[in-house]
Scaffold this motif. Structure first.
Motif, PDB file in Angstrom:
ATOM      1  N   LEU A   1     -32.215  -9.879  20.234  1.00 26.95           N
ATOM      2  CA  LEU A   1     -31.480  -8.807  19.569  1.00 26.95           C
ATOM      3  C   LEU A   1     -30.207  -9.331  18.918  1.00 26.95           C
ATOM      4  N   GLU A   2     -29.603 -10.363  19.503  1.00 25.16           N
ATOM      5  CA  GLU A   2     -28.350 -10.903  18.974  1.00 25.16           C
ATOM      6  C   GLU A   2     -28.488 -11.402  17.536  1.00 25.16           C
ATOM      7  N   PHE A   3     -29.688 -11.812  17.144  1.00 23.58           N
ATOM      8  CA  PHE A   3     -29.910 -12.297  15.784  1.00 23.58           C
ATOM      9  C   PHE A   3     -29.598 -11.212  14.756  1.00 23.58           C
ATOM     10  N   PHE A   4     -29.884  -9.962  15.139  1.00 24.87           N
ATOM     11  CA  PHE A   4     -29.695  -8.864  14.209  1.00 24.87           C
ATOM     12  C   PHE A   4     -28.327  -8.194  14.377  1.00 24.87           C
ATOM     13  N   GLN A   5     -27.434  -8.914  15.057  1.00 25.60           N
ATOM     14  CA  GLN A   5     -26.051  -8.453  15.183  1.00 25.60           C
ATOM     15  C   GLN A   5     -25.080  -9.427  14.514  1.00 25.60           C
ATOM     16  N   LEU A   6     -25.639 -10.414  13.820  1.00 24.45           N
ATOM     17  CA  LEU A   6     -24.804 -11.385  13.097  1.00 24.45           C
ATOM     18  C   LEU A   6     -24.493 -10.786  11.726  1.00 24.45           C
ATOM     19  N   VAL A   7     -23.500  -9.934  11.689  1.00 25.55           N
ATOM     20  CA  VAL A   7     -23.297  -9.034  10.558  1.00 25.55           C
ATOM     21  C   VAL A   7     -22.832  -9.747   9.284  1.00 25.55           C
ATOM     22  N   GLN A   8     -22.384 -11.005   9.382  1.00 24.27           N
ATOM     23  CA  GLN A   8     -21.936 -11.717   8.180  1.00 24.27           C
ATOM     24  C   GLN A   8     -23.034 -12.554   7.538  1.00 24.27           C
ATOM     25  N   VAL A   9     -24.204 -12.626   8.156  1.00 25.21           N
ATOM     26  CA  VAL A   9     -25.297 -13.445   7.616  1.00 25.21           C
ATOM     27  C   VAL A   9     -25.775 -12.868   6.292  1.00 25.21           C
TER      28      VAL A   9
ATOM     29  N   PRO B   1     -35.120  -4.288  15.157  1.00 25.26           N
ATOM     30  CA  PRO B   1     -34.207  -3.360  15.840  1.00 25.26           C
ATOM     31  C   PRO B   1     -33.378  -2.549  14.849  1.00 25.26           C
ATOM     32  N   LYS B   2     -32.942  -1.372  15.306  1.00 29.11           N
ATOM     33  CA  LYS B   2     -32.143  -0.499  14.450  1.00 29.11           C
ATOM     34  C   LYS B   2     -30.795  -1.124  14.093  1.00 29.11           C
ATOM     35  N   THR B   3     -30.345  -2.103  14.891  1.00 30.06           N
ATOM     36  CA  THR B   3     -29.033  -2.730  14.630  1.00 30.06           C
ATOM     37  C   THR B   3     -29.005  -3.514  13.326  1.00 30.06           C
ATOM     38  N   ILE B   4     -30.170  -3.707  12.708  1.00 29.42           N
ATOM     39  CA  ILE B   4     -30.191  -4.446  11.434  1.00 29.42           C
ATOM     40  C   ILE B   4     -29.398  -3.700  10.366  1.00 29.42           C
ATOM     41  N   ARG B   5     -29.197  -2.405  10.562  1.00 26.70           N
ATOM     42  CA  ARG B   5     -28.438  -1.627   9.580  1.00 26.70           C
ATOM     43  C   ARG B   5     -26.996  -2.115   9.469  1.00 26.70           C
ATOM     44  N   GLY B   6     -26.523  -2.810  10.494  1.00 25.54           N
ATOM     45  CA  GLY B   6     -25.155  -3.327  10.471  1.00 25.54           C
ATOM     46  C   GLY B   6     -24.995  -4.614   9.690  1.00 25.54           C
TER      47      GLY B   6
ATOM     48  N   GLN C   1     -35.118   3.026   9.222  1.00 28.67           N
ATOM     49  CA  GLN C   1     -34.507   3.708   8.082  1.00 28.67           C
ATOM     50  C   GLN C   1     -33.195   3.033   7.679  1.00 28.67           C
ATOM     51  N   GLY C   2     -32.500   2.448   8.656  1.00 26.06           N
ATOM     52  CA  GLY C   2     -31.205   1.818   8.391  1.00 26.06           C
ATOM     53  C   GLY C   2     -31.266   0.666   7.409  1.00 26.06           C
ATOM     54  N   MET C   3     -32.464   0.089   7.187  1.00 32.97           N
ATOM     55  CA  MET C   3     -32.568  -1.010   6.231  1.00 32.97           C
ATOM     56  C   MET C   3     -32.267  -0.556   4.804  1.00 32.97           C
ATOM     57  N   SER C   4     -32.413   0.744   4.552  1.00 31.25           N
ATOM     58  CA  SER C   4     -32.099   1.253   3.216  1.00 31.25           C
ATOM     59  C   SER C   4     -30.602   1.220   2.936  1.00 31.25           C
ATOM     60  N   LEU C   5     -29.812   0.941   3.971  1.00 33.13           N
ATOM     61  CA  LEU C   5     -28.355   0.866   3.812  1.00 33.13           C
ATOM     62  C   LEU C   5     -27.893  -0.533   3.431  1.00 33.13           C
ATOM     63  N   LEU C   6     -28.816  -1.506   3.386  1.00 33.13           N
ATOM     64  CA  LEU C   6     -28.447  -2.890   3.047  1.00 33.13           C
ATOM     65  C   LEU C   6     -28.352  -3.003   1.527  1.00 33.13           C
TER      66      LEU C   6
ATOM     67  N   ARG D   1     -18.508 -17.379  13.622  1.00 34.50           N
ATOM     68  CA  ARG D   1     -18.358 -17.321  12.166  1.00 34.50           C
ATOM     69  C   ARG D   1     -19.497 -16.553  11.495  1.00 34.50           C
ATOM     70  N   MET D   2     -20.549 -16.242  12.256  1.00 29.65           N
ATOM     71  CA  MET D   2     -21.634 -15.417  11.712  1.00 29.65           C
ATOM     72  C   MET D   2     -21.350 -13.925  11.926  1.00 29.65           C
ATOM     73  N   VAL D   3     -20.333 -13.628  12.718  1.00 26.03           N
ATOM     74  CA  VAL D   3     -20.015 -12.241  13.050  1.00 26.03           C
ATOM     75  C   VAL D   3     -18.742 -11.789  12.349  1.00 26.03           C
ATOM     76  N   THR D   4     -17.752 -12.664  12.339  1.00 22.45           N
ATOM     77  CA  THR D   4     -16.481 -12.334  11.692  1.00 22.45           C
ATOM     78  C   THR D   4     -16.164 -13.394  10.662  1.00 22.45           C
ATOM     79  N   ILE D   5     -15.455 -13.001   9.622  1.00 20.02           N
ATOM     80  CA  ILE D   5     -15.069 -13.930   8.562  1.00 20.02           C
ATOM     81  C   ILE D   5     -13.760 -14.597   8.935  1.00 20.02           C
ATOM     82  N   HIS D   6     -13.778 -15.919   8.968  1.00 23.59           N
ATOM     83  CA  HIS D   6     -12.577 -16.720   9.162  1.00 23.59           C
ATOM     84  C   HIS D   6     -12.452 -17.650   7.971  1.00 23.59           C
ATOM     85  N   GLU D   7     -11.243 -18.068   7.710  1.00 15.11           N
ATOM     86  CA  GLU D   7     -11.034 -19.080   6.667  1.00 15.11           C
ATOM     87  C   GLU D   7     -11.686 -20.366   7.147  1.00 15.11           C
ATOM     88  N   THR D   8     -12.629 -20.873   6.382  1.00  9.59           N
ATOM     89  CA  THR D   8     -13.372 -22.070   6.769  1.00  9.59           C
ATOM     90  C   THR D   8     -13.083 -23.191   5.800  1.00  9.59           C
TER      91      THR D   8
END
Length: 788
Positions: free
Chosen positions: A616-624, A639-644, A664-669, A569-576
């Motif tokens: 690294l997985e912490f910065f791949q939880l794109v719904q947080v 990590p650069k994955t924070i841009r996601g 640099q990817g943090m400027s995309l947040l 649920r931290m990665v994809t949105i589900h009806e909760t």
């Protein structure tokens, strides 16, 4: 369930159909684990058979949290008369081959597929035509917006007595001539998206001679003002009328209630009806249920309302009523069972010794002025099932009567936001929903009923440890003990609470380690501001439903174990779906009280002694949306994955030992509203972009080697090498080269391709080449001759 299944065995054909139905089901909780060939199918959970023939006649597996496919092949059961698959979590309906497989004359009388989450979608209702014997049909909350001929499908059910199509996303209401269900007694079309005029709706009463109950709540009806002289509105036989949640903005015309003198139930809640209650209401002497709540009604309650002696349900709260309510208001209401006067400005004037003529099962006086003394007449209500006196300014109680009262209420007890200071540690509270938060209760925690689902005891002064008797609370879904004086270690039996969704133990003095095993259904875990120590169990990061994790301000240490993260649920949105309760969110450097929000995703591990690199997985939880790791000893780079993590609103990594460049990817947040990277070892230039430059210097201070706006300017030596290595500059360079290549190809083939395809262009091109060649040849010969 068939009691003689040992004598008359289940029919093999029926068993095969049941097993086919089971194949598409995901039974996470083992609710239908008995469905196997090792047992006779008449002994399976939810299956009922005829005692003589052994044929399956009834299947009821409602309320079992079943997931996956609802395969309506189950309708092939030849003698099935009752089918209830409601209140589960089926996410797809399989209906493709139903009509071809049903060759028998259906005996089905009762069919309920309602309330499955996520919402089921059904594109057609043609399969209903084979169920000619059906008397009850409930498809509530099944999305039928693609089925434009729904009324033609149900019209074929000539025996139908009750039709429930509530909140089915219907938008086209049929013409009256199509509605020929002459046997229909109850019709519920509420909560859809119809937009129509009320008189046009009420014409269907004339076409349905047996109709006694009509529900049109939440249908966006308008033109509420009804002229009683309109003759075609023949409502004399109607006994139940639901018009709630329709956004009516008119007043109640005085003659409206003359149309329906036999009315026993009237529901007009959740509209914008204004003005006073008309006197014609008092003509409804058969009225048993009256709901006018959540409107803009004014004035005082008519004196004659106390003469409606049949009234058993009265809900008039959440209006702008004023005036006094006294024993005269209820003098003749001996049948009254349900009373809701919540959110009102009435002045309550009852004698201390008043004994009402009624015995209520439900009473809500929420957000009214009752205190400081607990209303003594409520002590006389020995049949109360639910009581809500939250925010009613109560401070003083008759101890013995009060303890006896709250101990015997079996359903819901809410005394939130008062100032009651009592020791209830020796009580056993028998209610399933308990709200005692924001009071001054002292002593140990009370014993809780085994049926308890929600327990909120937050903001009190309870002390001691969690009682041993709580180990049997296997139905508990919400446990909120925030801000008390509780202590001790968390019991190991927490792992037995398989239904637990919200566990809020923050702001106490609990100690020891965090239990390794916890409910797999946990969505909210708050252990903030306690004395927990040791490492964070990796099992916490395998809770697939988790959306809010707060372990801040403890004594946790060690590194974050590298493991397989399953925080779905931290990665994809589900009806909760969450039970409503109040929790504390800490974000943007501050805290605020909030109801649990379905879409909110938060992780807070701040103010501990955690070390090592953040996985690294912490910065791949794109719904947080909120991530706080501050005041620890974390090391490593961002990590650069924070841009996601594009939903991020609040990020705090301050007071750690992070190093390296800010990606640099943090400027995309673009949703980032709070940022704190202070007091680390970051270096290089703060990436240029309006997002990161919008924060002031306090977000970056304490990083001596960090430069750029809003800090000091970078030198050329600092700026150029770092920019050359920046991952986004590489991306820009690659894009430039790619663009040049694509541009050249487009230009080349745009010109050359045109010449190859267009004959005139091609001839003109070759003529031009010949002319240029002739010119160059002549010029060359002239020059050579001149040299001679």
């Amino acid at each position: 369930m068939c009691s003689n299944h040992t004598v008359v065995r289940c029919n093999e054909k029926d068993q095969e159909t049941l097993l086919t139905f089971k194949q598409g089901i995901n039974d996470s909780f083992g609710r239908i684990s008995t469905w196997s060939t090792e047992k006779d199918c008449c002994a399976w959970r939810g299956v009922h058979c005829d005692n003589i023939t052994g044929r399956v006649t009834k299947l009821d597996i409602s309320y079992n949290q079943l997931e996956g496919e609802m395969n309506l092949c189950i309708l092939k059961l030849e003698f099935l008369s009752y089918l209830d698959l409601s209140v589960n979590d089926f996410d797809v309906i399989r209906i493709s081959s139903i009509q071809h497989n049903i060759t028998h004359s259906s005996k089905l009388l009762y069919l309920d597929l309602s309330y499955n989450y996520p919402i089921l979608h059904m594109n057609n209702l043609d399969w209903l035509s084979s169920l000619s014997s059906l008397k009850y049909l409930n498809l509530t909350e099944i999305d039928l917006h693609k089925e434009t001929n729904w009324f033609q499908a149900v019209n074929s059910l000539s025996s139908l007595l009750e039709l429930q199509l509530r909140e089915c996303n219907l938008n086209k209401f049929p013409s009256v001539e199509y509605f020929n269900l002459s046997s229909l007694v109850t019709l519920d079309l509420s909560g859809n998206k119809f937009t129509s005029y009320l008189p046009n709706w009420l014409q269907i009463v004339n076409s349905l001679p047996s109709l006694l109950e009509l529900k049109l709540s939440g249908c966006s009806l308008n033109n509420f003002v009804i002229n009683p002289s309109i003759q075609y509105l023949n409502l004399s036989s109607l006994v139940t009328l639901y018009l709630s949640d329709n956004d009516f903005t008119s007043h109640l015309p005085d003659g409206f209630f003359n149309l329906t003198k036999d009315l026993t139930s009237l529901y007009l809640s959740f509209n914008n009806i204004h003005g006073e209650i008309p006197s014609s209401l008092l003509n409804l002497q058969n009225l048993r249920h009256l709901d006018l709540s959540y409107n803009q009604l004014q004035g005082s309650i008519p004196d004659g309302i106390g003469n409606l002696s049949s009234l058993s349900y009265l809900s008039i709260g959440s209006n702008n009523f004023s005036g006094e309510i006294s024993k005269l208001t209820f003098s003749k209401l001996s049948s009254l069972d349900w009373l809701d006067l919540s959110n009102s400005n009435f002045v309550f004037k009852f004698d201390m010794d008043w004994v009402p003529p009624f015995q209520l099962s439900h009473l809500s006086l929420k957000n009214t002025t009752q205190g400081p003394q607990f209303p003594s007449w409520i002590y006389t209500q020995t049949s109360l099932q639910s009581l809500d006196l939250s925010s009613s300014r109560i401070a003083l109680v008759d101890r013995n009567k009060f303890l006896s009262l709250i101990e015997r209420i079996p359903n819901e007890l809410s005394l939130s936001n008062n100032s009651i200071a009592e020791d209830i540690s020796n009580l056993t509270l028998n209610c399933s929903i308990l709200f005692l938060d924001h009071n001054n209760f002292v002593g140990g925690l009370p014993n809780i009923s085994l049926i308890a689902q929600i327990v909120d005891l937050s903001y009190n002064s309870f002390s001691g440890s969690i009682p041993h008797s709580w180990k049997n609370l296997k139905e508990l879904r919400v446990m909120n003990l925030w801000s008390n004086r509780l202590s001790g270690e968390l019991p190991l039996y927490f792992s037995n609470r398989k239904q637990l969704e919200t566990m809020n133990l923050g702001e106490n003095e609990f100690s020891g380690t965090i239990p390794i095993m916890m409910s797999q259904n946990l969505k909210v875990v708050i252990l903030r501001a306690n004395k927990f120590e040791g490492t964070i169990p990796q099992q916490l990061f395998n809770l697939s439903y988790l959306i809010h994790l707060d372990l801040a301000h403890n004594k946790l240490s060690g590194s974050m174990t590298k493991c397989v993260y399953n925080l779905t649920r931290m990665v994809t949105i589900h009806e909760t779906s969450l039970f409503t309760t109040t929790i504390e969110f800490f974000t943007k450097g501050q805290d605020y009280v909030s109801r649990i929000q379905q879409e909110r995703r938060t992780i807070d591990l701040s103010a501990n002694n955690l070390s090592g690199e953040v996985p690294l997985e912490f910065f791949q939880l794109v719904q947080v949306q909120t991530l706080n790791l501050s005041h620890n000893n974390f090391v490593g780079t961002i990590p650069k994955t924070i841009r996601g993590m594009k939903n991020m609103e609040s990020l705090d990594l301050s007071n750690n030992k992070f190093f390296g460049e800010i990606p640099q990817g943090m400027s995309l947040l673009t949703f980032l509203d709070y940022l704190n990277l202070s007091y680390n070892n970051f270096d290089g230039r703060i990436p240029i972009g309006t997002q990161l430059q919008s924060f002031n210097a306090s977000s970056y201070i304490g990083n001596p080697k960090l430069c750029g706006v809003p800090l000091n300017n970078c030198t050329t030596e600092e700026e150029n090498p770092k920019n050359a290595e920046n991952e986004d500059d590489e991306s820009i360079r690659e894009s430039l080269y790619l663009g040049m290549g694509v541009g050249f190809a487009v230009g080349f083939w745009g010109i050359c391709g045109s010449m190859f395809l267009i004959r005139k262009w091609r001839h003109a091109y070759f003529r031009l080449v010949d002319t240029v060649c002739d010119y160059l040849y002549v010029t060359l010969i002239v020059k050579l001759n001149s040299f001679r």
